[in-house]
Write a protein that holds these residues in place. Structure first.
Motif, PDB file in Angstrom:
ATOM      1  N   ILE A 177      -1.675  -7.868   1.602  1.00  0.00           N
ATOM      2  CA  ILE A 177      -3.018  -7.866   1.630  1.00  0.00           C
ATOM      3  C   ILE A 177      -3.571  -6.504   2.211  1.00  0.00           C
ATOM      4  O   ILE A 177      -4.424  -5.680   1.792  1.00  0.00           O
ATOM      5  N   ALA A 178      -2.753  -5.892   3.244  1.00  0.00           N
ATOM      6  CA  ALA A 178      -3.182  -4.706   3.859  1.00  0.00           C
ATOM      7  C   ALA A 178      -2.990  -3.600   2.880  1.00  0.00           C
ATOM      8  O   ALA A 178      -3.695  -2.921   2.922  1.00  0.00           O
ATOM      9  N   GLY A 179      -1.923  -3.569   2.122  1.00  0.00           N
ATOM     10  CA  GLY A 179      -1.807  -2.504   1.148  1.00  0.00           C
ATOM     11  C   GLY A 179      -2.973  -2.615  -0.010  1.00  0.00           C
ATOM     12  O   GLY A 179      -3.054  -1.477  -0.515  1.00  0.00           O
ATOM     13  N   ALA A 180      -3.455  -3.885  -0.398  1.00  0.00           N
ATOM     14  CA  ALA A 180      -4.425  -3.985  -1.170  1.00  0.00           C
ATOM     15  C   ALA A 180      -5.567  -3.381  -0.517  1.00  0.00           C
ATOM     16  O   ALA A 180      -6.472  -2.618  -1.470  1.00  0.00           O
ATOM     17  N   ALA A 181      -5.547  -3.561   0.733  1.00  0.00           N
ATOM     18  CA  ALA A 181      -7.060  -2.801   1.491  1.00  0.00           C
ATOM     19  C   ALA A 181      -6.741  -1.110   1.204  1.00  0.00           C
ATOM     20  O   ALA A 181      -7.867  -0.550   1.067  1.00  0.00           O
ATOM     21  N   GLY A 182      -5.541  -0.570   1.545  1.00  0.00           N
ATOM     22  CA  GLY A 182      -5.461   0.700   1.536  1.00  0.00           C
ATOM     23  C   GLY A 182      -5.695   1.339  -0.056  1.00  0.00           C
ATOM     24  O   GLY A 182      -6.106   2.439  -0.001  1.00  0.00           O
ATOM     25  N   ALA A 183      -4.973   0.483  -0.984  1.00  0.00           N
ATOM     26  CA  ALA A 183      -5.389   0.984  -2.330  1.00  0.00           C
ATOM     27  C   ALA A 183      -6.696   0.963  -2.833  1.00  0.00           C
ATOM     28  O   ALA A 183      -7.303   1.796  -3.275  1.00  0.00           O
ATOM     29  N   GLY A 184      -7.505  -0.168  -2.251  1.00  0.00           N
ATOM     30  CA  GLY A 184      -8.909  -0.112  -2.463  1.00  0.00           C
ATOM     31  C   GLY A 184      -9.669   0.871  -1.731  1.00  0.00           C
ATOM     32  O   GLY A 184     -10.582   1.536  -2.159  1.00  0.00           O
ATOM     33  N   TYR A 185      -9.394   1.314  -0.712  1.00  0.00           N
ATOM     34  CA  TYR A 185      -9.896   2.446   0.088  1.00  0.00           C
ATOM     35  C   TYR A 185      -9.818   3.633  -0.657  1.00  0.00           C
ATOM     36  O   TYR A 185     -10.709   4.509  -0.856  1.00  0.00           O
ATOM     37  N   ALA A 186      -8.602   3.960  -0.959  1.00  0.00           N
ATOM     38  CA  ALA A 186      -8.345   5.302  -1.974  1.00  0.00           C
ATOM     39  C   ALA A 186      -9.068   5.266  -3.092  1.00  0.00           C
ATOM     40  O   ALA A 186      -9.828   6.295  -3.492  1.00  0.00           O
ATOM     41  N   VAL A 187      -9.325   4.137  -3.884  1.00  0.00           N
ATOM     42  CA  VAL A 187      -9.910   4.177  -5.207  1.00  0.00           C
ATOM     43  C   VAL A 187     -11.496   4.070  -4.868  1.00  0.00           C
ATOM     44  O   VAL A 187     -12.282   4.976  -5.192  1.00  0.00           O
ATOM     45  N   LEU A 188     -11.993   3.281  -3.910  1.00  0.00           N
ATOM     46  CA  LEU A 188     -13.444   3.262  -3.640  1.00  0.00           C
ATOM     47  C   LEU A 188     -13.976   4.406  -2.787  1.00  0.00           C
ATOM     48  O   LEU A 188     -15.100   4.882  -3.011  1.00  0.00           O
ATOM     49  N   PHE A 189     -13.128   5.247  -2.107  1.00  0.00           N
ATOM     50  CA  PHE A 189     -13.597   6.411  -1.286  1.00  0.00           C
ATOM     51  C   PHE A 189     -13.141   7.618  -1.671  1.00  0.00           C
ATOM     52  O   PHE A 189     -13.547   8.698  -1.014  1.00  0.00           O
ATOM     53  N   GLY A 190     -12.138   7.414  -2.483  1.00  0.00           N
ATOM     54  CA  GLY A 190     -11.577   8.830  -3.073  1.00  0.00           C
ATOM     55  C   GLY A 190     -10.857   9.540  -2.109  1.00  0.00           C
ATOM     56  O   GLY A 190     -10.673  10.825  -2.303  1.00  0.00           O
TER      57      GLY A 190
END
Length: 314
Positions: free
Chosen positions: A218-231
């Motif tokens: 779940i923490a990794g999903a948040a990290g991946a989401g941060y990369a995609v959403l905020f670039g």
């Protein structure tokens, strides 16, 4: 109304309220809340391990960073599109959490905390050492043109907000459902009394291993989401402070509560945002408020509400 029904109503009501907020908030607060929702997803993952299982980790930034770098590097260097990149980020975080769990769970108590910190520092130093690919301290930016799903640009504030909300909603509902199942109740039993849980015939090691993997994923999903959403992807997100943040967020919101992580992140975010508009010494104000909350609301904001007025809160 049963406790399970109240829990479902609360979670679905919260998600519905956040959906409505997306239409009424100005762009500035849309951006803030999108960031809060991604970080709250990270805190939800941490809460599975610390709040429900009672394992204190000081190395969760490595899982956040694993998802972030797995996803970010796949897009930046490999030209992979968003959905496959997110899957790669999840796989990286899950694999790392499984390896760390198998080694760290050989220890208990303070030793577990120290071992997770050491692993996290190794990941952080690795990110710096491989600066040719990771960008080191400066990190790298993911091209805006590649950050889109089915023609929807994730750089658009409203699209980004609802993408962040989707990520948080999935993590929240999975966690809430997990805590209603026997698996989640065993995790709580491990937190309260590990020896008694073992004497009742439960495989404590297997449950703790699963808790670390679920929490790390779940923490990794948040990290991946941060990369995609905020670039942006950078080694800062693998540093010690990003292992301390989720601990603070969970303590502030209420450990062992499903909505506590979101409340803790939002409170901390807007406290710093407001204090920084008053003085350059904004961390002094934030620190004083945190100390007061620690002294007078030891169960966290949602935890105190549950203890005093709403014992049905999940």
């Amino acid at each position: 109304m049963s406790l399970d029904t109240r829990s479902v109503t609360l979670h679905l009501g919260l998600i519905a309220a956040l959906i409505v907020l997306g239409f009424v908030l100005p762009t500035y607060h849309q951006g803030n809340l999108a960031r809060i929702l991604v970080l709250a997803t990270y805190a939800v993952g941490y809460n599975v391990l610390f709040g429900y299982t009672g394992l204190l980790s000081l190395g969760h930034a490595m899982f956040f960073a694993a998802g972030m770098y797995g996803c970010g590097l796949a897009m930046h260097l490999g030209g992979v599109t968003v959905i496959p990149a997110l899957v790669i980020g999840l796989i990286c975080a899950a694999a790392l959490s499984a390896v760390v769990a198998l080694l760290a769970l050989r220890t208990i108590g303070v030793a577990f905390m120290i071992v997770t910190l050491m692993f996290a520092q190794s990941v952080y130093l690795t990110a710096l050492y491989l600066g040719e690919w990771t960008g080191g301290d400066e990190g790298f930016v993911i091209a805006q043109a590649s950050r889109q799903i089915a023609g929807y640009a994730l750089t658009d504030p409203l699209t980004r907000y609802y993408a962040a909300l989707s990520l948080f909603a999935i993590a929240l509902l999975i966690t809430a459902r997990m805590m209603q199942m026997s698996f989640g109740r065993v995790l709580i039993g491990v937190r309260e009394n590990e020896e008694r849980t073992r004497m009742l015939g439960y495989d404590v090691f297997r449950h703790k291993l699963a808790a670390v993997v679920i929490s790390g994923t779940i923490a990794g999903a948040a990290g991946a989401g941060y990369a995609v959403l905020f670039g942006y992807v950078g080694a800062t997100f693998a540093s010690v402070q990003y292992s301390i943040f989720p601990l603070l967020w969970v303590l502030l919101g209420g450990m062992g509560t499903t909505i506590g992580p979101l409340v803790g992140v939002a409170f901390m975010f807007y406290l710093i945002d407001y204090a920084s508009g008053i003085t350059n010494a904004y961390m002094l104000i934030a620190g004083a408020v945190l100390v007061l909350l620690t002294l007078f609301a030891r169960a966290g904001i949602v935890g105190e509400i549950r203890n005093r007025w709403a014992p049905w809160l999940p």
